[in-house]
Scaffold this active site. Structure first.
Site, PDB file in Angstrom:
ATOM      1  N   GLY A 637       0.827  -1.199   0.000  1.00 34.18           N
ATOM      2  CA  GLY A 637       0.000   0.000   0.000  1.00 34.18           C
ATOM      3  C   GLY A 637       0.854   1.239   0.000  1.00 34.18           C
ATOM      4  N   TYR A 641       2.244   9.688   3.128  1.00 30.72           N
ATOM      5  CA  TYR A 641       3.440   9.627   3.953  1.00 30.72           C
ATOM      6  C   TYR A 641       4.503   8.748   3.346  1.00 30.72           C
ATOM      7  CZ  TYR A 641       0.989   5.395   4.617  1.00 30.72           C
ATOM      8  OH  TYR A 641       0.327   4.232   4.337  1.00 30.72           O
ATOM      9  N   GLY A 642       4.144   7.812   2.456  1.00 24.11           N
ATOM     10  CA  GLY A 642       5.112   6.874   1.931  1.00 24.11           C
ATOM     11  C   GLY A 642       4.465   5.541   1.627  1.00 24.11           C
ATOM     12  N   LYS A 658       5.454   0.647   7.819  1.00 23.92           N
ATOM     13  CA  LYS A 658       5.078   1.909   7.207  1.00 23.92           C
ATOM     14  C   LYS A 658       6.336   2.754   7.107  1.00 23.92           C
ATOM     15  CE  LYS A 658       1.713   5.413   8.334  1.00 23.92           C
ATOM     16  NZ  LYS A 658       0.645   5.787   9.238  1.00 23.92           N
ATOM     17  N   ASP A 754      -9.592  10.007  11.775  1.00 23.16           N
ATOM     18  CA  ASP A 754      -9.760   9.524  10.402  1.00 23.16           C
ATOM     19  C   ASP A 754     -10.419   8.145  10.412  1.00 23.16           C
ATOM     20  OD1 ASP A 754      -9.674   9.837   7.683  1.00 23.16           O
ATOM     21  OD2 ASP A 754      -7.573   9.232   7.471  1.00 23.16           O
TER      22      ASP A 754
END
Ligand SMILES: *[C@@H]1O[C@H](CO)[C@@H](O)[C@H](O)[C@H]1NC(C)=O
Ligand SMILES: *[C@@H]1O[C@H](CO)[C@@H](O)[C@H](O)[C@H]1NC(C)=O
Length: 952
Positions: A637, A641-642, A658, A754
């Protein structure tokens, strides 16, 4: 320093005596060099011409060109420059460490045709002697700190083609000639007046413009000009770009401005212009028009606007427009952006039959629109906030909310190759998928003719034209990439540029100097839609001899040592000692930069090592190994942010990593705060942090890997897991408990900010786990019940109250959770085909009827053939969650209780451990040991075998 200058004075005759054949310019270059740090390391030897010093070009043993961009020169430009009397080109751009004033001696360089000092740190007044540089064609002094007036003498430069003084602190009026002294009105051959971003003031002199002038670009934006726009401007028929915005101009716009039929971009915004709005009929190739925030008389939406068939962009905020927007206007074929905020436009917006496919944004905030005709192929961001259509019907429709943050996150894609490698720190992957040290900087376009920043075709043309230019100049460039296009506060389009070396993994000095010059000298010309630009290069820090490069004056040292005896040597040793000391300091700083943990040492006082509960620190190498070198196949994914990678730790545990994108890293303190917060969160319905990596310039968070993906994937059928009513209830209960934990039990309490179906993950037992705290904020001290923040979140899920007040409370999460509940039963996106999910449910709902009459909107996969016990109660809770004001919404603890009640109604024990894995759902759903075997809600039909699960 004085000691050394005296030494030099003694040296000069010595040099001349010893090497009489060398260039007469050698001593003066040597003197310039002695004022600078970081000169190229091959600046040794006594003859710059013979010894081919980087950046120096000679003709017949005379220095004719000095081009030294982006090499981190530090120091001042000494008057010795004036002695290089054959010099034609001087480019010192992109060396912020070059400071001090521009020496008046520069006026002696009678052969100078190109003087470029873009993006340096020069300051003080511009010397009048600039007017003596009679051969000057290009003068670029933009983006420095120059102050004082524009020297009138510049008017003497009859060969001047390009004059860029923008982005300084220049003040006073524009000088014009008066018979005895010169002025800029004499510059009849100049094409470019770039004076934006200064403090220039006074009236724009009428005398400045005449039919003799051949100006193409007049950029006077962001100054303090006052008075009226002179009508003489209408005589400059060659004009293509005119920016007078962001000044204090008043009075009528001269009507002859419409004679300027070659104009592509016209900016008159943010002045005090009044009278009637100028009629621009006839400006048939006008692309970009901004007349916002002036004091024009009230008028109807001008008909002539619809005749501007080349318009891409129309910005008319707060210009007292009234009446209806004529349907003709939507026929303009290339129109991309229309901003008409804050006018009195009324009636129905009729997009007509032929409205442009290119329309991206139509912002009508604060008008009096009551309706609009909706086109089926409608993809535009239409904004009608603060219009009767929104204020009367309630702010639920998508056009009554601000659009999702404009996502022009363009970045040059790989060029037919697979970017599977991860580059070592400092290196960047080129579009040709090679790691190397790029030369980077920003391109700023001062008046682009377009406004759709998301159109990749545009950047592809920029990229390829740039490659053509580099190739034709025989520069060692492999490829270029463009990224992060944004509009800045002056409406410049700013794009990040990376230029990658060919062959080697790094550029040498001459490569950087030549690339820098192609950009500073405007040798490279971008394609039409981009308009005038300037480049600001970063220092290039990756020369292979970077450390050697800092040693200076070795040859001088030797000569002095031999010729002047030991006492001088002692002085030099002292200097060398001081130098070494400074280098050591630099080295220490460099180490600290590479290992930011060092700064977490308790002695150093920014709060000590992170307080981590159970989270491990990983090295970069460890994570690299466990993701197979961050292979593309491990990538699961990506986001702003990256990227997220799947990895397997040595003990077999699967993790999701992540990885923050280079450049989007947060400061070490923020990172520390984030991992401290995340490591304190432990709940079975919240994804937990396994560890982190803060090594080799990387910031990564390592989470437990959740096998069954997102709730959204399951709802859309993408994951292959079939969700019946019972499973949906179990999942939503888990998610509710996760959020309740964050609100009520986490210390400090956390507002998620979120909540959405893509942030609810399902494990192998279909337990819900709340994920992604990217936007989470702790509430801080317990007294505080809200935090004021910049509004973040996802369109469709966002609490309107939070949006309007910017006050974030836990009730904002409750709102989003209500949307998730509605999504759960309908499997509709929050905003689908322009309809808001809350509206859809409310409109279909009839409490008198069976299932509240919602069969039509329910997800058929729930299994409508079976009884959905408790559905009505479920809908009631969901609708309470999306109440308009926070205090009418339940707390998460109450939501949890209500869902438990629904489950009891449905005959499910909410407290039963979900014993089965999804594997067992698949393989043994008919087996004896299934805990819900006898539950009719579970076995809807025989076809719910989760055949895709294996492939996950
Ligand atoms: C729109 O505004 C114009 C000018 O103010 C007015 O004459 C007209 O009646 C208004 N139309 C509607 C539909 O309100
Ligand atoms: C993108 O720009 C190109 C070139 O200007 C244009 O031909 C194309 O239609 C644009 N695409 C969209 C979707 O607007």
């Amino acid at each position: 320093m004085t000691v050394r200058i005296e030494l030099l004075l003694v040296l000069i005759p010595l040099h001349v005596l010893l090497t009489s054949a060398q260039s007469p310019d050698a001593v003066y270059l040597q003197a310039l060099k002695d004022n600078w740090q970081n000169t190229p390391p091959n600046w040794v030897g006594s003859d710059p011409c013979e010894d081919k010093w980087d950046g120096i070009t000679c003709t017949d043993s005379r220095v004719t060109s000095i081009t030294l961009s982006s090499i981190n020169l530090i120091g001042e430009l000494s008057g010795d420059i004036a002695q290089l009397t054959e010099l034609q080109t001087l480019d010192l751009s992109y060396n912020k460490g070059l400071t001090g004033s521009l020496t008046p001696d520069i006026g002696s360089l009678r052969k100078l045709s190109t003087l470029i000092m873009v993006g340096c740190g020069f300051n003080g007044p511009l010397p009048e002697t600039l007017g003596s540089l009679a051969q000057l064609g290009l003068l670029s002094l933009n983006s420095n700190g120059f102050s004082g007036p524009i020297p009138a003498s510049i008017g003497n430069l009859t060969k001047l083609y390009w004059l860029d003084l923008a982005d300084n602190k220049l003040s006073g009026p524009i000088p014009v000639s008066d018979g005895t002294s010169p002025g800029l009105d004499l510059l009849v051959n100049t094409k470019h007046f770039h004076f934006g971003k200064n403090n220039l003031s006074g009236e724009i002199p009428a005398q400045l413009f005449s039919s003799e002038m051949t100006l193409k670009h007049v950029l006077f934006e962001d100054n303090q000009f006052s008075g009226t726009i002179p009508s003489t401007l209408g005589l400059v028929q060659t004009l293509e770009v005119l920016r007078l915005d962001r000044n204090s101009l008043s009075g009528n716009v001269p009507s002859n401005i419409k004679n300027l039929t070659l104009i592509n971009q016209l900016f008159l915004a943010n002045n005090k212009l009044n009278g009637t709005m100028p009629d621009l009929t006839g400006m048939t190739i006008l692309n970009y028009l901004d007349m916002s925030n002036n004091s024009f008389e009230e008028s109807k939406f001008p008909e002539w606007l619809s005749s501007l068939q080349s318009l891409t962009t129309l910005i008319m905020e707060d210009t007292k427009l009234q009446g209806e927007v004529p349907v003709d206007f939507f026929n303009i074929p290339q129109i991309q952006t229309v901003v008409l905020r804050n006018n009195q436009l009324n009636g129905t917006l009729d997009f007509g039959a032929a409205y442009s496919d290119h329309l991206q944004l139509f912002d009508m905030t604060k008008n009096m629109i009551t309706a609009f005709t909706q086109r089926s192929r409608y993809t535009t961001d239409l904004i009608l906030i603060d219009n009767p259509i929104c204020t009367e019907s309630g702010p639920t429709a998508s056009y009554c909310h601000p659009p999702t943050e404009s996502n022009s996150s363009y970045s040059t894609p790989p060029n037919n190759c697979i970017p599977s490698m991860t580059c070592i720190s400092g290196q960047v992957l080129s579009p040709n998928c090679k790691c190397s040290y790029p030369y980077s900087g920003t391109l700023s376009f001062r008046a682009p003719s377009f406004s759709d920043l998301g159109n990749s075709t545009i950047y592809t043309s920029l990229q390829s034209s740039m490659m053509v230019s580099f190739e034709s100049n025989q520069l060692p460039v492999d490829s270029v990439s463009l990224s992060q296009p944004t509009k800045n506060s002056n409406d410049y389009l700013v794009v990040t540029l990376n230029v990658f070396p060919s062959g080697d993994e790094r550029f040498n000095r001459s490569g950087i100097l030549r690339i820098g010059f192609v950009l500073s000298n405007q040798t490279y010309k971008p394609p039409h839609p981009f308009g005038p630009y300037f480049f600001l290069g970063n220092n290039y820090d990756f020369f292979s001899d970077a450390s050697k490069g800092k040693h200076k004056s070795v040859s001088v040292g030797l000569i002095v040592g031999v010729s002047m005896g030991a006492c001088v040597l002692v002085i030099l040793l002292v200097i060398a000692g001081l130098y070494a000391f400074r280098q050591k300091g630099k080295a220490e700083r460099a180490i600290k930069k590479n290992s930011p943990f060092a700064s977490w040492d308790p002695d150093k006082g920014i709060g000590g090592c992170p307080q981590l509960k159970g989270a491990r620190s990983f090295t970069f190498e460890e994570l690299k190994t466990c993701t197979n070198n961050f292979a593309a196949t491990s990538n699961i994914g990506s986001g702003g942010y990256g990227m997220v990678f799947r990895g397997s730790l040595p003990d077999g545990q699967l993790v999701a990593i992540k990885r923050a994108q280079q450049g989007s890293n947060q400061g070490s303190l923020e990172f520390k705060t984030e991992i401290e917060l995340l490591s304190r969160v432990h709940h079975k319905n919240v994804v937990s942090l396994v560890g982190f990596c803060f090594d080799a310039g990387e910031q990564m968070l390592v989470y437990e890997y959740i096998v069954n993906g997102t709730l959204k994937d399951s709802l859309s059928g993408r994951s292959g897991i079939k969700l019946d009513w019972m499973r949906r209830l179990k999942i939503i209960l888990g998610a509710a408990k996760g959020l309740q934990y964050l609100h009520d039990l986490a210390d400090p309490p956390i507002i998620h900010r979120d909540v959405k179906t893509t942030n609810i993950l399902l494990d192998e037992r279909l337990n819900a786990k709340v994920a992604d705290f990217g936007l989470s904020k702790p509430l801080g001290d317990t007294v505080q019940t809200h935090v004021t923040t910049q509004v973040k979140g996802t369109m469709g899920y966002m609490d309107p109250e939070y949006y309007m007040t910017q006050q974030l409370t836990e009730k904002s999460d409750v709102y989003s959770f209500g949307i998730v509940m509605l999504e759960l039963i309908t499997a509709r996106k929050p905003i689908e085909n322009g309809k808001y999910i809350v509206r859809v449910v409310e409109e279909a709902m009839d409490k008198e009827k069976d299932y509240y009459n919602l069969r039509e909107v329910l997800d058929p996969i729930i299994g409508l053939s079976t009884e959905l016990k408790g559905l009505e109660r479920f809908v009631n809770v969901a609708l309470r969650c999306v109440e308009e004001t926070g205090n009418r919404r339940p707390k998460m603890s109450e939501v949890v209780k209500e869902i438990e009640n629904v489950m009891e109604l449905a005959g499910i024990n909410p407290n039963a451990e979900s014993a089965s894995t999804s594997e067992s759902y698949e393989g043994k759903s008919k087996g004896k040991d299934h805990p819900y075997l006898n539950d009719s809600l579970f076995a809807v039909s025989g076809d719910h075998l989760f055949s895709n699960l294996e492939s996950k």
